[in-house]
Design a protein around this motif. Sequence first.
Motif, PDB file in Angstrom:
ATOM      1  N   LYS A  71      -2.121  37.028  36.667  1.00  0.00           N
ATOM      2  CA  LYS A  71      -3.142  36.269  35.941  1.00  0.00           C
ATOM      3  C   LYS A  71      -3.413  34.906  36.561  1.00  0.00           C
ATOM      4  O   LYS A  71      -4.096  34.076  35.967  1.00  0.00           O
ATOM      5  N   GLU A  72      -2.891  34.662  37.769  1.00  0.00           N
ATOM      6  CA  GLU A  72      -3.152  33.402  38.465  1.00  0.00           C
ATOM      7  C   GLU A  72      -4.191  33.645  39.558  1.00  0.00           C
ATOM      8  O   GLU A  72      -3.936  34.333  40.546  1.00  0.00           O
ATOM      9  N   ALA A  73      -5.352  33.055  39.371  1.00  0.00           N
ATOM     10  CA  ALA A  73      -6.477  33.302  40.283  1.00  0.00           C
ATOM     11  C   ALA A  73      -6.191  32.854  41.704  1.00  0.00           C
ATOM     12  O   ALA A  73      -6.686  33.445  42.667  1.00  0.00           O
ATOM     13  N   VAL A  74      -5.378  31.806  41.867  1.00  0.00           N
ATOM     14  CA  VAL A  74      -5.160  31.226  43.191  1.00  0.00           C
ATOM     15  C   VAL A  74      -4.624  32.255  44.182  1.00  0.00           C
ATOM     16  O   VAL A  74      -4.949  32.213  45.376  1.00  0.00           O
ATOM     17  N   HIS A  75      -3.817  33.193  43.689  1.00  0.00           N
ATOM     18  CA  HIS A  75      -3.257  34.200  44.596  1.00  0.00           C
ATOM     19  C   HIS A  75      -4.347  35.147  45.113  1.00  0.00           C
ATOM     20  O   HIS A  75      -4.317  35.578  46.269  1.00  0.00           O
ATOM     21  N   TYR A  76      -5.317  35.458  44.271  1.00  0.00           N
ATOM     22  CA  TYR A  76      -6.410  36.340  44.681  1.00  0.00           C
ATOM     23  C   TYR A  76      -7.373  35.619  45.626  1.00  0.00           C
ATOM     24  O   TYR A  76      -7.944  36.231  46.533  1.00  0.00           O
ATOM     25  N   TYR A  77      -7.554  34.307  45.407  1.00  0.00           N
ATOM     26  CA  TYR A  77      -8.366  33.543  46.349  1.00  0.00           C
ATOM     27  C   TYR A  77      -7.722  33.563  47.731  1.00  0.00           C
ATOM     28  O   TYR A  77      -8.387  33.750  48.754  1.00  0.00           O
ATOM     29  N   ARG A  97     -13.463  38.931  43.356  1.00  0.00           N
ATOM     30  CA  ARG A  97     -14.048  39.293  42.059  1.00  0.00           C
ATOM     31  C   ARG A  97     -12.968  39.343  40.974  1.00  0.00           C
ATOM     32  O   ARG A  97     -13.232  39.030  39.810  1.00  0.00           O
ATOM     33  N   THR A  98     -11.764  39.732  41.363  1.00  0.00           N
ATOM     34  CA  THR A  98     -10.649  39.660  40.420  1.00  0.00           C
ATOM     35  C   THR A  98     -10.362  38.208  40.062  1.00  0.00           C
ATOM     36  O   THR A  98     -10.145  37.865  38.893  1.00  0.00           O
ATOM     37  N   ALA A  99     -10.390  37.348  41.068  1.00  0.00           N
ATOM     38  CA  ALA A  99     -10.081  35.932  40.850  1.00  0.00           C
ATOM     39  C   ALA A  99     -11.057  35.273  39.890  1.00  0.00           C
ATOM     40  O   ALA A  99     -10.652  34.503  39.016  1.00  0.00           O
ATOM     41  N   ILE A 100     -12.337  35.564  40.044  1.00  0.00           N
ATOM     42  CA  ILE A 100     -13.328  34.848  39.225  1.00  0.00           C
ATOM     43  C   ILE A 100     -13.300  35.299  37.772  1.00  0.00           C
ATOM     44  O   ILE A 100     -13.908  34.674  36.915  1.00  0.00           O
ATOM     45  N   GLY A 101     -12.570  36.368  37.493  1.00  0.00           N
ATOM     46  CA  GLY A 101     -12.460  36.803  36.111  1.00  0.00           C
ATOM     47  C   GLY A 101     -11.247  36.233  35.399  1.00  0.00           C
ATOM     48  O   GLY A 101     -10.921  36.666  34.304  1.00  0.00           O
TER      49      GLY A 101
END
Length: 463
Positions: A71-77, A97-101
């Motif tokens: 649930k931490e967007a930074v990892h997906y970025y 797209r996962t990150a922006i959600g």
Amino acid sequence: KVDFPPALIWASAILIALGNFERAAELAVAAARRTPGNPEAHALAGRAFFGLEQFQRAAHAYQAAASLRPKEAVHYYGLGAALTGLKRNEEAVAALRTAIGLPPEPEGLANLAELELELGYFSEALEHCELGLGLNRDDPKLHTAMAVALTQLNRCEEAQKHWESAKEHGNSASVLNRQGHTLLSLGSFDAGIKAFNEAIRLEPNNWLPYSAIVSAKRVTESDRPLIESLERMALGSSTTPDERCKIQYALGKAYDNLGDYESAMRHFDEAHRLVRELNPSYKPFEVEEMRREVNAKIRVFTADLFASRPFERSLSTRPIFVLGMMRSGTTLVEQILTCHPRIGGAGEQAFWIDAEARVSPHLQLDSDPRVLKELAESYCALLERLAPGYYHAVEKNPANCMLAGLLHLAFPDARIIHTVRAPVDNALSIWSTPMETTAGFIHSKEEIVQSYREYARLAVHWR
């Protein structure tokens, strides 16, 4: 000696901030080994490997961090950036797209939009720019990406408003350079050159618009002031080695247009010397390795293999593969084909390069007979996303020339178009064109010739 995991993590973060990525990676990996359940250690390893341009290791590290803390967007970025470095753009888009959600934030939306623009997803980029501007109306990156998307969608009046907003809130010269490149990509050469000239007026010591103008037109004697400016910048103390390399390519092109071929080749040679010098991982191309690979493909892909049909395959005729040596004309052929209303473009995808390993290195018969059909179905789904609604989709990755046998095995009824250019012209074009590619042979004249011979040998076998 640092051995305490929290200390390893802190030291790695400090070293990343100082730009010492190699030592930072060592400490982050050590921390991850001692505390494999700590997502911060994996994320720091990802940042360090990314700084070293070791994108595969960076992607693995970010994937580990994301699996531990999804649930931490930074990892997906981070994962998206690493996958972009690997040219695995479809997967990068999925990560972003996962990150922006999680929830969305302007910088991530801008990065996603830029990647979607690169892939030709203009409507999706527009949607994400609108979402980002709803969070920050003054973000110049989002205004720029939105202007590009609208321009590509032929909504130029709307685009102009965003170009102006981008210039108001960001660096006007940088925005004009982006506008110029966007217009050139659509064939609006006069408008593009006008934007570059305005950028020169604002930043007369910036090499980029001079280089862009040289690349966009046939240089004549009246353009000597442009050449003189580029020559001066190439020698300037404020010019970085990477910029100097790009300037050398532009000067080579300019002198080639003027018919001064000796000067042109001198500048192209210097550009390649700088590339080799700038790339710490550069090593001479292993032509013997390519020769062994070609021999293996000739040995495995025989008429008997296709007759025996050891794999299930797709009967789809949707793909049209355009392949050949790089700079042989694959892009031109794609442009001609996509003028037909039933044919869409899919660009250059790494799908089959990545997929080959799944089938097994050289299609050993103990591979799963279903795997090739499953890959073909996944590829058709990719084409539907890239060229929705078209009866055919053209994929123009020149590197697929090494995989023509695999492509024919997967899609026996699909068209494969092989582009061929006069060998000397082809080799000169490779030498005189700046390219972002993992092909290791392009920075040595001898290696270009050796690689061309091996490619040609395999092409004869495919025919």
